[in-house]
Design a protein around this motif. Structure first.
Motif, PDB file in Angstrom:
ATOM      1  N   ASN A  45       8.829 146.048  -1.295  1.00 52.40           N
ATOM      2  CA  ASN A  45       9.478 147.311  -0.965  1.00 52.40           C
ATOM      3  C   ASN A  45      10.136 147.920  -2.189  1.00 52.40           C
ATOM      4  N   GLY A  46      10.495 149.187  -2.050  1.00 58.31           N
ATOM      5  CA  GLY A  46      11.119 149.902  -3.144  1.00 58.31           C
ATOM      6  C   GLY A  46      11.155 151.391  -2.864  1.00 58.31           C
ATOM      7  N   GLU A  47      11.583 152.149  -3.847  1.00 54.07           N
ATOM      8  CA  GLU A  47      11.683 153.598  -3.733  1.00 54.07           C
ATOM      9  C   GLU A  47      10.481 154.240  -4.407  1.00 54.07           C
ATOM     10  N   ALA A  48       9.891 155.253  -3.749  1.00 57.94           N
ATOM     11  CA  ALA A  48       8.683 155.867  -4.296  1.00 57.94           C
ATOM     12  C   ALA A  48       8.575 157.331  -3.877  1.00 57.94           C
ATOM     13  N   THR A  49       7.758 158.049  -4.616  1.00 61.38           N
ATOM     14  CA  THR A  49       7.383 159.417  -4.277  1.00 61.38           C
ATOM     15  C   THR A  49       5.921 159.406  -3.859  1.00 61.38           C
ATOM     16  N   TYR A  50       5.595 160.114  -2.760  1.00 64.93           N
ATOM     17  CA  TYR A  50       4.208 160.125  -2.309  1.00 64.93           C
ATOM     18  C   TYR A  50       3.867 161.471  -1.678  1.00 64.93           C
ATOM     19  N   ASP A 229       4.427 148.459 -10.332  1.00 64.56           N
ATOM     20  CA  ASP A 229       4.887 149.815 -10.628  1.00 64.56           C
ATOM     21  C   ASP A 229       3.677 150.746 -10.602  1.00 64.56           C
ATOM     22  N   HIS A 230       3.451 151.410  -9.449  1.00 61.95           N
ATOM     23  CA  HIS A 230       2.274 152.239  -9.215  1.00 61.95           C
ATOM     24  C   HIS A 230       2.474 153.657  -9.768  1.00 61.95           C
ATOM     25  N   HIS A 231       1.358 154.275 -10.158  1.00 65.93           N
ATOM     26  CA  HIS A 231       1.380 155.704 -10.497  1.00 65.93           C
ATOM     27  C   HIS A 231      -0.025 156.255 -10.265  1.00 65.93           C
ATOM     28  N   GLN A 232      -0.187 157.028  -9.190  1.00 70.19           N
ATOM     29  CA  GLN A 232      -1.479 157.627  -8.856  1.00 70.19           C
ATOM     30  C   GLN A 232      -1.273 159.128  -8.659  1.00 70.19           C
ATOM     31  N   VAL A 233      -1.981 159.918  -9.463  1.00 72.08           N
ATOM     32  CA  VAL A 233      -1.766 161.365  -9.484  1.00 72.08           C
ATOM     33  C   VAL A 233      -3.094 162.100  -9.509  1.00 72.08           C
ATOM     34  N   VAL A 234      -3.023 163.405  -9.190  1.00 72.44           N
ATOM     35  CA  VAL A 234      -4.178 164.286  -9.347  1.00 72.44           C
ATOM     36  C   VAL A 234      -3.965 165.098 -10.621  1.00 72.44           C
ATOM     37  N   MET A 244       0.275 161.368  -5.833  1.00 74.60           N
ATOM     38  CA  MET A 244      -0.185 160.735  -4.599  1.00 74.60           C
ATOM     39  C   MET A 244       0.713 159.568  -4.219  1.00 74.60           C
ATOM     40  N   MET A 245       1.148 158.806  -5.239  1.00 75.93           N
ATOM     41  CA  MET A 245       2.023 157.651  -4.999  1.00 75.93           C
ATOM     42  C   MET A 245       2.573 157.194  -6.343  1.00 75.93           C
ATOM     43  N   SER A 246       3.895 157.115  -6.436  1.00 75.33           N
ATOM     44  CA  SER A 246       4.511 156.676  -7.689  1.00 75.33           C
ATOM     45  C   SER A 246       5.820 155.961  -7.386  1.00 75.33           C
ATOM     46  N   GLY A 247       5.915 154.708  -7.815  1.00 77.91           N
ATOM     47  CA  GLY A 247       7.137 153.956  -7.598  1.00 77.91           C
ATOM     48  C   GLY A 247       6.919 152.471  -7.824  1.00 77.91           C
ATOM     49  N   GLU A 248       8.011 151.746  -7.959  1.00 75.62           N
ATOM     50  CA  GLU A 248       7.946 150.295  -8.178  1.00 75.62           C
ATOM     51  C   GLU A 248       8.294 149.566  -6.891  1.00 75.62           C
ATOM     52  N   LEU A 249       7.406 148.656  -6.492  1.00 74.22           N
ATOM     53  CA  LEU A 249       7.611 147.843  -5.300  1.00 74.22           C
ATOM     54  C   LEU A 249       7.693 146.380  -5.723  1.00 74.22           C
ATOM     55  N   VAL A 250       8.621 145.636  -5.109  1.00 69.58           N
ATOM     56  CA  VAL A 250       8.815 144.221  -5.451  1.00 69.58           C
ATOM     57  C   VAL A 250       8.912 143.404  -4.162  1.00 69.58           C
ATOM     58  N   TYR A 251       8.658 142.090  -4.274  1.00 73.82           N
ATOM     59  CA  TYR A 251       8.825 141.196  -3.130  1.00 73.82           C
ATOM     60  C   TYR A 251      10.206 141.394  -2.513  1.00 73.82           C
ATOM     61  N   ASP A 252      10.253 141.457  -1.173  1.00 69.83           N
ATOM     62  CA  ASP A 252      11.563 141.444  -0.535  1.00 69.83           C
ATOM     63  C   ASP A 252      12.109 140.014  -0.533  1.00 69.83           C
ATOM     64  N   ASP A 253      13.373 139.858  -0.141  1.00 76.09           N
ATOM     65  CA  ASP A 253      14.036 138.555  -0.245  1.00 76.09           C
ATOM     66  C   ASP A 253      13.318 137.482   0.568  1.00 76.09           C
ATOM     67  N   ALA A 254      12.884 137.836   1.789  1.00 79.25           N
ATOM     68  CA  ALA A 254      12.234 136.848   2.662  1.00 79.25           C
ATOM     69  C   ALA A 254      10.902 136.395   2.079  1.00 79.25           C
ATOM     70  N   THR A 255      10.143 137.323   1.508  1.00 84.09           N
ATOM     71  CA  THR A 255       8.847 136.970   0.919  1.00 84.09           C
ATOM     72  C   THR A 255       9.034 136.065  -0.286  1.00 84.09           C
ATOM     73  N   ARG A 256      10.016 136.411  -1.113  1.00 80.07           N
ATOM     74  CA  ARG A 256      10.275 135.589  -2.303  1.00 80.07           C
ATOM     75  C   ARG A 256      10.721 134.181  -1.904  1.00 80.07           C
ATOM     76  N   ALA A 257      11.600 134.076  -0.918  1.00 80.06           N
ATOM     77  CA  ALA A 257      12.070 132.759  -0.461  1.00 80.06           C
ATOM     78  C   ALA A 257      10.920 131.937   0.112  1.00 80.06           C
ATOM     79  N   ALA A 258      10.047 132.570   0.901  1.00 83.18           N
ATOM     80  CA  ALA A 258       8.909 131.855   1.487  1.00 83.18           C
ATOM     81  C   ALA A 258       7.934 131.406   0.409  1.00 83.18           C
ATOM     82  N   ALA A 259       7.727 132.261  -0.613  1.00 89.18           N
ATOM     83  CA  ALA A 259       6.818 131.906  -1.703  1.00 89.18           C
ATOM     84  C   ALA A 259       7.324 130.692  -2.468  1.00 89.18           C
ATOM     85  N   ILE A 260       8.622 130.636  -2.693  1.00 89.29           N
ATOM     86  CA  ILE A 260       9.207 129.485  -3.386  1.00 89.29           C
ATOM     87  C   ILE A 260       9.079 128.230  -2.530  1.00 89.29           C
ATOM     88  N   GLU A 261       9.358 128.367  -1.230  1.00 88.60           N
ATOM     89  CA  GLU A 261       9.244 127.217  -0.327  1.00 88.60           C
ATOM     90  C   GLU A 261       7.820 126.666  -0.295  1.00 88.60           C
TER      91      GLU A 261
END
Length: 304
Positions: A45-50, A229-234, A244-261
């Motif tokens: 998840n993260g903040e993006a423009t689309y 960190d996506h950047h897709q434009v016309v 079309m889509m621009s922003g950085e998305l990262v693992y949320d806390d639950a996904t990161r914890a599960a990946a470590i486990e």
């Protein structure tokens, strides 16, 4: 009596000496394979423009989620190759608007993680030959660059090793993949939407770029954190006219914890089988045989 004890010790010593390489060559190797029944779900998840195609408007600074599921195709997999099917969709967290979706299918080596050309490999339902690392890195990942397949541009782009970092108390190797702006198609949009003068539509190039960062737990070769960190434009006449889509998305806390486990077993067991237990077994084997020799020699002298 001494002779009997010595014979037993020699037998134990030979057993320990034989067991040491078996731990590395058989026991550890049998565990260093991606499971055939693998399933995983992740959220970034993260903040993006689309661009909202339904409302024909640009949405800025939206909270966005990327959901992805990975499921092994057990029937198509073998002892050496596991086949994964992946589906990813990106949506606005607040409105549930679907921004984009994609699918992928590929086989990869269960030990090295390298893509294998088999099993109707596809990207978005189109046949695509894939190579390099597919999803994960090899067990016992090294501190070096790796070729990594990028599905949007459909080619191998290097993952560059950029150091060792701590992720929630776990040592991880940081790898960064940089995809320079690449034309991946065309899109027809209203000139008004593109901010251009005149009436009617205009055709522009859809250009994609991304900086993808993986933090890899090196023993298992699995990512325990991911940033994209996506950047897709016309682009029209060399100018970006629509995002079309621009922003950085990262693992949320639950996904990161599960990946470590999910790396716990590899981190606990594999170092023991690869290093600690073989060394202990070798030392014990040599020790048993040494004691046996001493018993035989001292027993013979006593008899004389």
């Amino acid at each position: 009596m001494r002779r009997t004890v010595a014979v037993v010790l020699i037998a134990l010593g030979v057993f320990c000496l034989a067991l040491a390489p078996m731990m590395r060559m058989w026991m550890a190797t049998s565990l260093m394979k991606t499971p055939l029944d693998y399933y995983n779900a992740t959220v970034l998840n993260g903040e993006a423009t689309y661009f909202n195609i339904e409302d024909v408007e640009q949405v800025e600074n939206a909270q966005v989620e990327a959901h992805s599921t990975l499921r092994a195709d057990v029937a198509s997999s073998t002892d050496d190759v596991v086949v994964w099917d992946q589906f990813t969709w990106i949506k606005d967290s607040e409105t549930d608007f679907g921004i984009s979706s994609s699918s992928r299918r590929a086989g990869h080596d269960r030990v090295t993680g390298e893509a294998v050309d088999c099993c109707d490999a596809m990207v978005n339902e189109e046949r695509v030959t894939q190579s390099g690392q597919a999803w994960k890195f090899p067990f016992n990942t090294e501190q070096r660059d790796y070729d990594f397949f990028e599905t949007t541009v459909e080619e191998v782009v290097p993952m560059e090793f950029q150091g060792v970092e701590d992720v929630d108390g776990v040592e991880a190797y940081k790898f960064v993949q940089t995809v320079e702006p690449t034309v991946i198609g065309e899109r027809e949009i209203p000139r008004e939407v593109a901010g251009l003068d005149g009436e009617g539509d205009v055709v522009g190039d859809v250009t994609f770029s991304i900086t993808r960062t993986y933090w890899i737990e090196p023993i298992s070769g699995s990512p325990i954190n991911v940033s994209e960190d996506h950047h897709q434009v016309v682009v029209v006449d060399g100018e970006e006219v629509l995002t079309m889509m621009s922003g950085e998305l990262v693992y949320d806390d639950a996904t990161r914890a599960a990946a470590i486990e999910n790396t716990d077993q590899a981190r606990a067991v594999l170092p023991l089988l690869n290093t600690t237990l073989p060394i202990v077994s070798l030392v014990a084997g040599v020790g048993f045989i040494g004691i046996a020799v001493v018993l035989l020699v001292t027993g013979r002298r006593a008899a004389e």
